[in-house]
Design a protein around this motif. Structure first.
Motif, short mmCIF file in Angstrom:
data_model
loop_
_atom_site.label_atom_id
_atom_site.label_comp_id
_atom_site.label_asym_id
_atom_site.label_seq_id
_atom_site.Cartn_x
_atom_site.Cartn_y
_atom_site.Cartn_z
N CYS A 84 -22.37 -0.56 -24.61
CA CYS A 84 -22.73 -1.98 -24.68
C CYS A 84 -24.23 -2.17 -24.88
CB CYS A 84 -22.29 -2.70 -23.40
SG CYS A 84 -20.52 -2.94 -23.25
N GLN A 85 -25.03 -1.25 -24.35
CA GLN A 85 -26.49 -1.35 -24.44
C GLN A 85 -27.06 -0.62 -25.66
OE1 GLN A 85 -28.40 -0.99 -20.33
NE2 GLN A 85 -26.31 -0.35 -19.89
N SER A 86 -26.19 0.06 -26.42
CA SER A 86 -26.65 0.81 -27.58
C SER A 86 -26.97 -0.13 -28.74
CB SER A 86 -25.57 1.82 -28.00
OG SER A 86 -25.79 2.29 -29.32
N ARG A 87 -28.18 -0.08 -29.24
CA ARG A 87 -28.56 -0.93 -30.36
C ARG A 87 -27.74 -0.60 -31.61
NH1 ARG A 87 -35.22 -1.26 -30.08
NH2 ARG A 87 -35.32 -2.32 -28.04
N TYR A 88 -27.45 0.69 -31.76
CA TYR A 88 -26.68 1.10 -32.95
C TYR A 88 -25.27 0.49 -32.91
CZ TYR A 88 -23.92 4.09 -36.02
OH TYR A 88 -23.06 4.54 -36.98
N GLN A 89 -24.59 0.62 -31.76
CA GLN A 89 -23.23 0.10 -31.65
C GLN A 89 -23.22 -1.42 -31.73
OE1 GLN A 89 -20.52 1.77 -31.78
NE2 GLN A 89 -21.26 3.85 -31.44
N ARG A 90 -24.21 -2.05 -31.15
CA ARG A 90 -24.28 -3.51 -31.22
C ARG A 90 -24.48 -3.96 -32.68
NH1 ARG A 90 -26.00 -5.83 -25.99
NH2 ARG A 90 -27.17 -7.44 -27.09
N ALA A 91 -25.30 -3.22 -33.42
CA ALA A 91 -25.51 -3.56 -34.83
C ALA A 91 -24.25 -3.28 -35.66
CB ALA A 91 -26.69 -2.77 -35.38
N LEU A 92 -23.55 -2.20 -35.30
CA LEU A 92 -22.36 -1.81 -36.05
C LEU A 92 -21.28 -2.88 -35.97
CD1 LEU A 92 -21.43 0.70 -37.65
CD2 LEU A 92 -20.38 1.54 -35.55
N PHE A 93 -21.19 -3.56 -34.83
CA PHE A 93 -20.13 -4.55 -34.63
C PHE A 93 -20.71 -5.96 -34.50
CE2 PHE A 93 -18.21 -0.58 -33.21
CZ PHE A 93 -16.96 -0.63 -33.83
N TRP A 94 -21.79 -6.23 -35.25
CA TRP A 94 -22.39 -7.56 -35.13
C TRP A 94 -21.47 -8.66 -35.63
CZ3 TRP A 94 -23.56 -10.89 -39.18
CH2 TRP A 94 -23.48 -10.36 -40.47
N LEU A 95 -20.58 -8.34 -36.57
CA LEU A 95 -19.62 -9.35 -37.03
C LEU A 95 -18.67 -9.75 -35.90
CD1 LEU A 95 -18.58 -8.09 -40.59
CD2 LEU A 95 -20.03 -10.03 -40.02
N GLU A 96 -18.32 -8.78 -35.07
CA GLU A 96 -17.44 -9.07 -33.93
C GLU A 96 -18.11 -10.08 -32.99
OE1 GLU A 96 -14.71 -5.96 -31.85
OE2 GLU A 96 -16.62 -5.95 -30.78
N ARG A 97 -19.39 -9.85 -32.72
CA ARG A 97 -20.13 -10.77 -31.86
C ARG A 97 -20.20 -12.16 -32.48
NH1 ARG A 97 -21.12 -14.02 -29.18
NH2 ARG A 97 -22.96 -14.56 -27.95
N ARG A 98 -20.43 -12.23 -33.79
CA ARG A 98 -20.49 -13.52 -34.47
C ARG A 98 -19.16 -14.25 -34.37
NH1 ARG A 98 -23.87 -14.30 -38.83
NH2 ARG A 98 -22.78 -16.31 -39.00
N ALA A 99 -18.06 -13.51 -34.55
CA ALA A 99 -16.74 -14.13 -34.47
C ALA A 99 -16.47 -14.67 -33.06
CB ALA A 99 -15.66 -13.12 -34.87
N GLU A 100 -16.85 -13.89 -32.05
CA GLU A 100 -16.69 -14.36 -30.66
C GLU A 100 -17.46 -15.65 -30.42
OE1 GLU A 100 -16.43 -9.96 -28.49
OE2 GLU A 100 -18.19 -11.23 -28.27
N ALA A 101 -18.69 -15.67 -30.93
CA ALA A 101 -19.55 -16.83 -30.70
C ALA A 101 -19.04 -18.07 -31.44
CB ALA A 101 -20.97 -16.51 -31.13
N LYS A 102 -18.42 -17.87 -32.60
CA LYS A 102 -17.94 -19.00 -33.38
C LYS A 102 -16.63 -19.58 -32.87
CE LYS A 102 -18.15 -18.82 -37.88
NZ LYS A 102 -18.03 -18.33 -39.27
N ALA A 103 -15.79 -18.73 -32.25
CA ALA A 103 -14.47 -19.18 -31.80
C ALA A 103 -14.60 -20.12 -30.60
CB ALA A 103 -13.61 -17.98 -31.44
N ASP A 104 -13.60 -20.98 -30.42
CA ASP A 104 -13.59 -21.89 -29.27
C ASP A 104 -13.36 -21.14 -27.96
OD1 ASP A 104 -13.84 -24.59 -30.57
OD2 ASP A 104 -12.09 -23.82 -31.64
N VAL A 105 -12.63 -20.02 -28.03
CA VAL A 105 -12.43 -19.19 -26.84
C VAL A 105 -12.33 -17.73 -27.28
CG1 VAL A 105 -9.90 -19.37 -26.85
CG2 VAL A 105 -11.08 -18.87 -24.71
N ALA A 106 -12.95 -16.85 -26.49
CA ALA A 106 -12.82 -15.40 -26.73
C ALA A 106 -11.88 -14.85 -25.67
CB ALA A 106 -14.18 -14.72 -26.64
#
Length: 343
Positions: A84-106
């Motif tokens: 979770c704290q890895s910059r590489y992994q966070r960058a690799l799945f940045w689309l996932e984070r964007r989708a979570e943020a855009k949805a009404d509920v995760a």
């Protein structure tokens, strides 16, 4: 009542990250086009996305038509705080984070992964829900075992250890391969079936090398993917089910094994502890193949202990993870998103 939309594009994971990302976005774009037509054709209460690629392309379309959206978080790697704290992994799945943020509920499949997304990724707690995977009622039924399956996996009634999951480092098949010589010293006729598709060829070769070096190939079967019919028979045939994973979210195979009343030995990681509280399974440190071997030996040799453990696991699956139970929890989430439409 629900509708499933299938998009006729062949999808498979690609080891090349650029190719995987490009193909994923093309897949998401095709889904988005189909979704737009579907929304125009009917009145929908909620759209639930299960992929970062479909979420990032489709949530905006649903919102444009005032349809609430949910995004379900399946990725098991977020059970590990280091990742979770890895910059590489966070960058690799940045689309996932964007989708979570855009949805009404995760929607998280486990409390731990949901907590990690809130803590490490800034997801708003009030916009999360925890709904695990459900197990279909058919898995609670007994399955007759064909002569062909018996002949392949346990021709003379040998005790079978079953591990179901894609062949990947996070599933940690290596631990069972390393434990096998110790197991066979105590239970000489034991057999192991590694069931699941290859996710990493180098890792599969590593596991096979450990088996080969120990000269126990005759006791091991790497099946690759199998049909649901064969899988059900393997659950019925197995003495013990093993899940030595390093990371998990809410593994379907574990729930299926529980529903089948199997004695389970699994990794003592938090998402698995959520599913298997004390008395419903044996949990061992994921990197300790000696502890794994000792626990498996004890259960293979103790019919009574296996029966008790399996019965408790089955009851746990029935009470908590049966599809009807899980579906009712999911409906509650949907009703909160779109109460007027849901009514």
């Amino acid at each position: 009542l629900y509708h499933r939309l299938e998009v006729p594009i062949p999808w498979r994971h690609r080891s090349n990250l650029v190719a995987h990302g490009v193909w994923g976005l093309l897949f998401g774009r095709a889904v988005a086009r189909r979704l737009e037509r579907l929304i125009h054709a009917g009145d929908w209460s909620v759209v639930n996305f299960h992929s970062q690629f479909t979420g990032i392309t489709g949530i905006g379309i649903a919102r444009r038509h005032a349809v609430p959206t949910a995004f379900t978080m399946h990725n098991p790697i977020w059970s590990d705080p280091t990742i979770c704290q890895s910059r590489y992994q966070r960058a690799l799945f940045w689309l996932e984070r964007r989708a979570e943020a855009k949805a009404d509920v995760a929607i998280g499949l486990s409390q731990l992964v949901t907590d990690h997304r809130v803590r490490y990724f800034g997801l708003a707690r009030m916009r999360t829900a925890v709904v695990p995977v459900g197990v279909d009622g058919c898995w609670f039924e007994s399955t007759p075992i064909s002569d062909l399956v018996k002949e392949r996996y346990s021709p003379t009634g040998e005790p079978l250890i079953l591990l179901v999951g894609r062949i990947a480092p996070y599933k940690n098949q290596l631990a069972l391969a390393q434990a096998l010589p110790r197991i066979l010293a105590a239970v000489p006729n034991a057999r192991v079936a590694f069931v699941g598709p290859q996710d990493s060829l180098p890792y599969l070769q590593q596991v096979r090398a450990v088996v080969s070096e120990a000269r126990v190939e005759a006791h091991v079967n790497f099946t690759g993917p199998v049909s649901l019919e064969e899988l059900a028979q393997l659950y019925a045939l197995a003495r013990v089910f093993v899940l030595p994973s390093l990371q998990e979210n809410c593994p379907q195979a574990l729930l299926e094994a529980m529903a089948q009343g199997k004695a389970i030995v699994a990794s003592a990681i938090p998402p698995v502890r959520e599913i298997l509280p004390e008395g419903t399974g044996e949990l061992v440190p994921p990197m300790d193949h000696e502890a794994l071997a000792q626990t498996l030996i004890r259960l293979l040799l103790d019919d009574g202990a296996r029966a008790k453990l399996g019965a408790r696991a089955r009851q746990r699956a029935y009470d908590v993870y049966r599809w009807e139970k899980v579906a009712s929890r999911l409906i509650e989430v949907y009703q909160q998103l779109a109460p007027a439409r849901a009514r």
